[in-house]
Design a protein around this motif. Structure first.
Motif, mmCIF file in Angstrom:
data_model
loop_
_atom_site.group_PDB
_atom_site.id
_atom_site.type_symbol
_atom_site.label_atom_id
_atom_site.label_comp_id
_atom_site.label_asym_id
_atom_site.label_seq_id
_atom_site.Cartn_x
_atom_site.Cartn_y
_atom_site.Cartn_z
ATOM 1 N N UNK A 1 -0.190 12.614 12.662
ATOM 2 C CA UNK A 1 -1.538 12.173 13.049
ATOM 3 C C UNK A 1 -1.484 10.682 13.365
ATOM 4 N N UNK A 2 -2.458 10.225 14.124
ATOM 5 C CA UNK A 2 -2.608 8.799 14.395
ATOM 6 C C UNK A 2 -3.622 8.212 13.438
ATOM 7 N N UNK A 3 -3.290 7.085 12.872
ATOM 8 C CA UNK A 3 -4.216 6.386 11.982
ATOM 9 C C UNK A 3 -4.384 4.980 12.523
ATOM 10 N N UNK B 1 -5.546 4.518 5.571
ATOM 11 C CA UNK B 1 -5.056 3.138 5.623
ATOM 12 C C UNK B 1 -3.845 3.096 6.539
ATOM 13 N N UNK B 2 -4.051 2.674 7.773
ATOM 14 C CA UNK B 2 -2.974 2.676 8.758
ATOM 15 C C UNK B 2 -1.797 1.805 8.387
ATOM 16 N N UNK B 3 -2.058 0.752 7.592
ATOM 17 C CA UNK B 3 -0.967 -0.134 7.206
ATOM 18 C C UNK B 3 -0.006 0.523 6.219
ATOM 19 N N UNK B 4 -0.347 1.708 5.719
ATOM 20 C CA UNK B 4 0.580 2.448 4.866
ATOM 21 C C UNK B 4 1.475 3.353 5.713
ATOM 22 N N UNK C 1 0.808 -1.217 0.000
ATOM 23 C CA UNK C 1 0.000 0.000 0.000
ATOM 24 C C UNK C 1 0.838 1.263 0.000
ATOM 25 N N UNK C 2 1.854 1.298 0.855
ATOM 26 C CA UNK C 2 2.725 2.471 0.909
ATOM 27 C C UNK C 2 3.493 2.625 -0.395
ATOM 28 N N UNK D 1 1.237 1.018 12.957
ATOM 29 C CA UNK D 1 0.359 2.116 12.562
ATOM 30 C C UNK D 1 0.932 3.403 13.146
ATOM 31 N N UNK D 2 0.778 4.531 12.459
ATOM 32 C CA UNK D 2 1.354 5.774 12.978
ATOM 33 C C UNK D 2 0.642 6.236 14.244
#
Length: 637
Positions: A139-141, A93-96, A64-65, A128-129
């Motif tokens: 930011x938190x995702x 998409x937190x996995x990115x 994804x990233x 996840x960030x």
């Protein structure tokens, strides 16, 4: 230097600062060349440091990233052009997360070499960030489908600026995004979505398992302006981006592309959703012309972190309860004809069949299986609706963290007396590299009924007990919740070395189980903490403390006989991996007091945000056997 001590082998100084004016939808040859240069360098970096996650066994989500680098590079160039934009690349998409970590390094918040510690425990680079944890992260995702509604609020607070959000076809399956679309259109918010539509999620391809799902039609139907382009066509992508920026109001570019384009081993496949294997990464860099020793010196010298601790009271062999759930369901279905099974049982997935045990059901009993998308609320309610008939049974499964997303639907299912067997895997915190947003620690939220309702929470301690629980409760009426961990667990042993949950064991809902008697005090535990508690109890027993151990596999029912037994002892210690604020420990003390039982009391549970890594999460929370032993000694004084 080797492994994580090596210098970053990709020359990031070759990145070119580029300024792009979105009022000019055609790229010059020089601009296009600079973009392609930056895209390739950034993609190489993402492949490298996410592959370190594969090397250390903590996963990493490369595809994804890697996919979204072209749009990221363009947005950065737009931010260089004007202050008319909120300069944050919000991403649903937190996995990115690799994108956010790469940007942190590019902006100088962390050295590039630190990226080689990706997902390592205590590296501040979790799956996840998390705002406030990683330098430079803005930011938190977390869970899918939660960012767009929040970004709408950012837009409401910054009406004089344009706000961008990177989207995905997986995230857009969540119902939250439909609500967000309606508000964005109604308020004419200047929100611009750039959506990576790679037709890949964990379970496969949405075009196959979710027919009718079309992002362009859906978003257009909500009233957004939508431009659909081929994401790897730089000219078309830039023109589309310029078009939606020029539009007054919410708009989206849907970027059609294969997952992980250009990475031979994972391109277009669901494997691209997860981390690129080390061998595939080495192959990729060889094709890119990098010296073999430069990349191999890093990836081949990073190893998974081994935990040498030897537990007593349980087997060295371990099993995955989350997989055993599906195998146990199959044992029930095997006793029915295919026709009877299809009539009585419906199993629905939420894109996690390989993670929550449903895959084996899909393979062996496809007649009961419904593949579905990332739509926990709708899928749970579909299972409940199937179980509205008193002789039919819905089966639903997802991660425990996402239980919080279906609490209202659980209430409706309870009010309609529906039969639903729910499996929530990835409970607790053990081996949770995705970190805090994926902690499954608020499981008691499922018990949201009043005292005159029935819905039981079951947390088996090992694979044998998981099988016994499913065999016993599968055809019980009402709501039943079964929990398992991401991590594998050993089989519990009796003091004589035989298995506690043997072929003669029968599970009884609501009954607490004495693993060992004790006169000096009791430890009460369950699930993945039972074998750790048993280890601690056995070790203090060798010191002369006669401490007992009670397994509580039914979390929300009081076993009066067991309660009197442990409550009459000098102390009680509850040990669990659920939230210390909302778990069993927060309730057990009240149950004791209601019965005028007043032993010295203590409880241990998850109490702080995560540290990343895998096995490191449990000691980080102070839930390792040594910490349990220390707490026992304190209570026994």
């Amino acid at each position: 230097m080797a492994g994580t001590n090596a210098n970053f082998p990709i020359d990031m100084s070759k990145l070119q600062k580029l300024t792009l004016d979105p009022s000019k939808p055609q790229l010059t040859a020089e601009q296009k060349a600079a973009l392609k240069n930056n895209i390739q360098i950034m993609r190489d970096a993402i492949v490298l440091f996410t592959a370190t996650g594969a090397a250390r066994g903590v996963s990493g989500h490369t595809g994804g990233a890697y996919d979204t680098v072209p749009e990221v590079a363009m947005l950065l160039s737009i931010f260089n052009h004007s202050q008319n934009y909120v300069p944050v690349l919000f991403d649903e998409a937190g996995h990115r997360v690799a994108t956010q970590y790469l940007l942190s390094a590019m902006e100088g918040h962390i050295p590039y070499e630190h990226l080689l510690h990706y997902r390592e425990a205590n590296s501040k680079l979790p799956g996840h960030p998390e705002l406030g944890l990683t330098p430079g992260v803005k930011f938190s995702s977390g869970r899918l489908g939660h960012v767009w509604p929040w970004v709408n609020g950012i837009a409401l607070a910054n009406r004089d600026k344009t706000v961008f959000m990177l989207g995905s076809d997986g995230s857009q399956q969540e119902g939250n995004d439909a609500e967000a679309a309606r508000l964005a259109v109604a308020q004419n918010l200047n929100v611009k979505l750039i959506i990576d539509d790679n037709d890949v999620t964990i379970a496969g391809h949405p075009s196959q398992y979710l027919k009718g799902y079309d992002l362009t039609k859906t978003l257009s139907g909500h009233g957004l302006k939508v431009v659909t382009v081929q994401g790897e066509d730089i000219d078309a992508l830039w023109a589309g981006l310029c078009e939606i920026i020029a539009h007054d109001g919410p708009a989206a570019v849907v970027c059609k592309r294969k997952m992980a384009p250009g990475i031979a081993d994972i391109e277009g496949s669901s494997h691209g959703h997860d981390v690129i294997p080390v061998k595939s990464a080495l192959k990729y860099f060889a094709s890119r012309g990098y010296p073999e020793e430069a990349i191999g010196n890093i990836l081949n010298n990073i190893k998974p972190n081994a935990v040498p601790y030897l537990y007593i009271g349980s087997t060295k062999e371990v099993g995955a309860n989350r997989v055993v759930f599906g195998e146990a369901v199959n044992l029930v279905l095997d006793k029915l004809s295919k026709e009877e099974a299809a009539k009585k049982v419906m199993v629905i997935d939420s894109d996690l069949e390989g993670s929550t045990g449903l895959k084996v059901i899909h393979q062996k009993h496809p007649e009961v299986f419904i593949p579905s998308g990332i739509m926990e609320r709708g899928n749970f309610s579909a299972a409940a609706g199937f179980g509205f008939d008193k002789d039919k049974y819905g089966v639903f499964s997802t991660f425990s963290a996402f239980l919080e997303m279906v609490v209202s639907e659980i209430t409706m299912a309870r009010l309609n007396f529906c039969n639903v067997l729910c499996h929530f895997s990835h409970s607790g915190v053990d081996e949770m590299a995705d970190n805090t947003c994926h902690f499954g620690i608020n499981s008691f939220f499922a018990d949201n009924g009043l005292a005159d309702t029935q819905s039981w929470l079951y947390f088996p301690a090992d694979p044998a007990q998981m099988t016994a629980v499913i065999q016993r409760v599968f055809f019980d009426r009402g709501l039943r919740f079964v929990f398992s961990t991401r991590s594998k667990v050993p089989w519990i042993l009796k003091e004589d070395g035989s298995r506690f949950f043997d072929e003669n064991y029968q599970f009884v809902p609501g009954k607490d189980e004495v693993i060992a008697e004790g006169t000096d005090g009791w430890v009460v535990s369950y699930g993945d903490m039972l074998y750790r508690s048993w280890d601690a109890v056995l070790r203090v027993r060798k010191e002369g403390l006669n401490v007992g151990l009670l397994n509580k596999p039914t979390l929300n029912l009081v076993d009066e006989e067991a309660m009197r037994k442990v409550g009459s002892s000098p102390f009680v210690l509850v040990v669990e991996s659920l939230n210390q604020k909302t778990g069993l420990g927060s309730k057990f003390g009240t149950w004791l007091l209601e019965r005028q039982l007043t032993p010295r009391y203590g409880y241990m549970g998850t109490n702080k945000e995560g540290c990343g890594g895998l096995t490191e999460q449990i000691p980080h929370q102070g839930l390792d056997p040594q910490s349990i032993i220390l707490k026992i000694r304190q209570l026994a004084q």
